[in-house]
Every structure is written in C-alpha cells, then in structure tokens.
Motif scaffolding. Structure first.
Motif, mmCIF file in Angstrom:
data_model
loop_
_atom_site.group_PDB
_atom_site.id
_atom_site.type_symbol
_atom_site.label_atom_id
_atom_site.label_comp_id
_atom_site.label_asym_id
_atom_site.label_seq_id
_atom_site.Cartn_x
_atom_site.Cartn_y
_atom_site.Cartn_z
ATOM 1 N N LEU A 45 1.156 -1.417 0.159
ATOM 2 C CA LEU A 45 0.272 0.222 -0.061
ATOM 3 C C LEU A 45 0.949 1.105 -0.197
ATOM 4 O O LEU A 45 2.044 1.577 0.548
ATOM 5 N N PRO A 46 0.006 2.233 -0.629
ATOM 6 C CA PRO A 46 0.851 3.929 -1.295
ATOM 7 C C PRO A 46 1.453 3.727 1.034
ATOM 8 O O PRO A 46 0.304 4.394 0.945
ATOM 9 N N PRO A 47 2.435 5.098 1.326
ATOM 10 C CA PRO A 47 2.731 5.418 2.600
ATOM 11 C C PRO A 47 1.176 6.295 2.422
ATOM 12 O O PRO A 47 0.793 6.697 3.876
ATOM 13 N N GLU A 48 0.839 7.295 2.112
ATOM 14 C CA GLU A 48 -1.004 7.596 2.048
ATOM 15 C C GLU A 48 -1.668 7.079 2.778
ATOM 16 O O GLU A 48 -2.399 8.258 3.326
ATOM 17 N N ASP A 49 -2.174 5.922 2.573
ATOM 18 C CA ASP A 49 -2.690 5.337 2.612
ATOM 19 C C ASP A 49 -2.937 3.984 4.210
ATOM 20 O O ASP A 49 -3.754 3.026 4.694
ATOM 21 N N VAL A 50 -1.833 4.566 4.953
ATOM 22 C CA VAL A 50 -1.482 4.231 5.850
ATOM 23 C C VAL A 50 -0.975 4.834 7.350
ATOM 24 O O VAL A 50 -0.617 5.920 6.847
ATOM 25 N N ARG A 51 -1.968 4.541 8.396
ATOM 26 C CA ARG A 51 -2.205 5.493 9.926
ATOM 27 C C ARG A 51 -0.390 5.410 9.944
ATOM 28 O O ARG A 51 -0.095 4.755 11.130
ATOM 29 N N LEU A 52 0.266 5.521 9.332
ATOM 30 C CA LEU A 52 1.820 5.729 9.967
ATOM 31 C C LEU A 52 2.412 6.214 11.663
ATOM 32 O O LEU A 52 2.791 6.109 11.994
ATOM 33 N N ASP A 53 1.306 7.362 12.210
ATOM 34 C CA ASP A 53 0.967 7.567 12.941
ATOM 35 C C ASP A 53 1.127 7.063 13.784
ATOM 36 O O ASP A 53 1.334 7.242 15.466
ATOM 37 N N LEU A 54 0.395 5.357 13.049
ATOM 38 C CA LEU A 54 0.126 4.439 14.782
ATOM 39 C C LEU A 54 0.916 3.516 14.780
ATOM 40 O O LEU A 54 0.930 2.688 16.354
ATOM 41 N N LEU A 55 2.113 4.113 13.918
ATOM 42 C CA LEU A 55 2.677 2.581 14.155
ATOM 43 C C LEU A 55 4.220 3.088 14.662
ATOM 44 O O LEU A 55 4.875 4.280 14.353
ATOM 45 N N THR A 56 5.669 1.705 14.911
ATOM 46 C CA THR A 56 6.530 2.676 15.671
ATOM 47 C C THR A 56 7.449 2.058 14.555
ATOM 48 O O THR A 56 7.410 0.779 14.677
ATOM 49 N N LEU A 75 3.304 -2.101 16.332
ATOM 50 C CA LEU A 75 2.155 -1.405 16.997
ATOM 51 C C LEU A 75 2.631 -2.206 18.679
ATOM 52 O O LEU A 75 3.482 -3.422 18.099
ATOM 53 N N PRO A 76 2.111 -1.466 19.668
ATOM 54 C CA PRO A 76 2.746 -2.214 20.898
ATOM 55 C C PRO A 76 2.168 -3.748 21.558
ATOM 56 O O PRO A 76 3.633 -4.449 22.126
ATOM 57 N N ASP A 77 1.016 -3.749 20.461
ATOM 58 C CA ASP A 77 0.596 -5.468 21.082
ATOM 59 C C ASP A 77 1.251 -6.511 19.636
ATOM 60 O O ASP A 77 0.645 -7.120 19.973
ATOM 61 N N ALA A 78 2.016 -5.817 18.854
ATOM 62 C CA ALA A 78 2.059 -6.380 17.548
ATOM 63 C C ALA A 78 3.405 -6.493 16.816
ATOM 64 O O ALA A 78 3.206 -5.750 15.477
ATOM 65 N N PRO A 79 4.033 -6.981 17.264
ATOM 66 C CA PRO A 79 5.936 -6.499 17.030
ATOM 67 C C PRO A 79 5.835 -6.846 14.676
ATOM 68 O O PRO A 79 5.344 -7.936 14.628
ATOM 69 N N ASP A 80 6.459 -6.224 13.990
ATOM 70 C CA ASP A 80 6.736 -6.835 13.137
ATOM 71 C C ASP A 80 5.954 -6.614 11.898
ATOM 72 O O ASP A 80 5.564 -7.652 11.133
#
Length: 107
Positions: A45-56, A75-80
C-alpha cells in the motif's frame, strides 16, 4: 531471478483495508499486488494510505535475495506487523516505500 522463481507486481483496483483490534491501520483503493513463487499474494500500500502515526519503527530488518532488505514497523501489541522495502532490487522497484501487512483484506 533464479529459475522457477517468479515475482509479479500488478496494480489492483481492489479496496484493501487493514484492521487490528478494531482500529483501521490502512485503507487503499490503489494497492500493488505482489505474487511470488511459494508465497501468498501480498498487498503493498502507498504510505499515504497507511496510518503511520500509529506505527513505531522497529529495529528488525530481513533480507530477501529477490526483493532486498525490508524495514519493519510495530504496534505496542503487534511487533513487526508491517514491512517495506526502502531500496528494493531493480526487478521489484515498484514496491519501493509501499507498506505491506501480514493481514490485509481485499474486497
């Protein structure tokens, strides 16, 4: 590519949504579908369509001899949970910086 191993990348008009624990992480009408010998189809998916603010960003990196080195996000409960190829091999250059999730639904 080695003999017998193929990768194709196609633009898709499918609608792809990624939901984790009830939260929409990504939604796109312009995914790329990567089909690779021995693997299930994957939606990039293009990065503009992903909630990058939620991912670390993760420290994890993996190497594929056909695609290159992948970087991961968690995500805090879903590594990689998600990965991308910032500098993919020339044969798969189309997926550059697109993000892929393990569980993406297309409809």
């Amino acid at each position: 590519m080695t003999q017998g191993h193929t990768i194709t990348i196609d633009k898709s008009g499918e609608h792809v949504r990624v939901v984790h624990d009830g939260q929409v992480l990504a939604e796109s009408d312009r995914p790329l579908v990567l089909r690779e010998t021995g693997c299930p189809p994957r939606y990039y998916l293009p990065p503009e369509d992903v909630r990058l603010d939620l991912l670390t960003p993760s420290d994890t990196h993996t190497y594929c001899p056909f695609k290159g080195t992948a970087s991961y996000w968690s995500l805090p409960d879903a590594p990689d949970l998600v990965w991308a190829y910032p500098d993919p091999k020339p044969d798969v250059a189309g997926i550059k910086d697109h993000l892929c999730f393990y569980d993406a639904e297309a409809f």
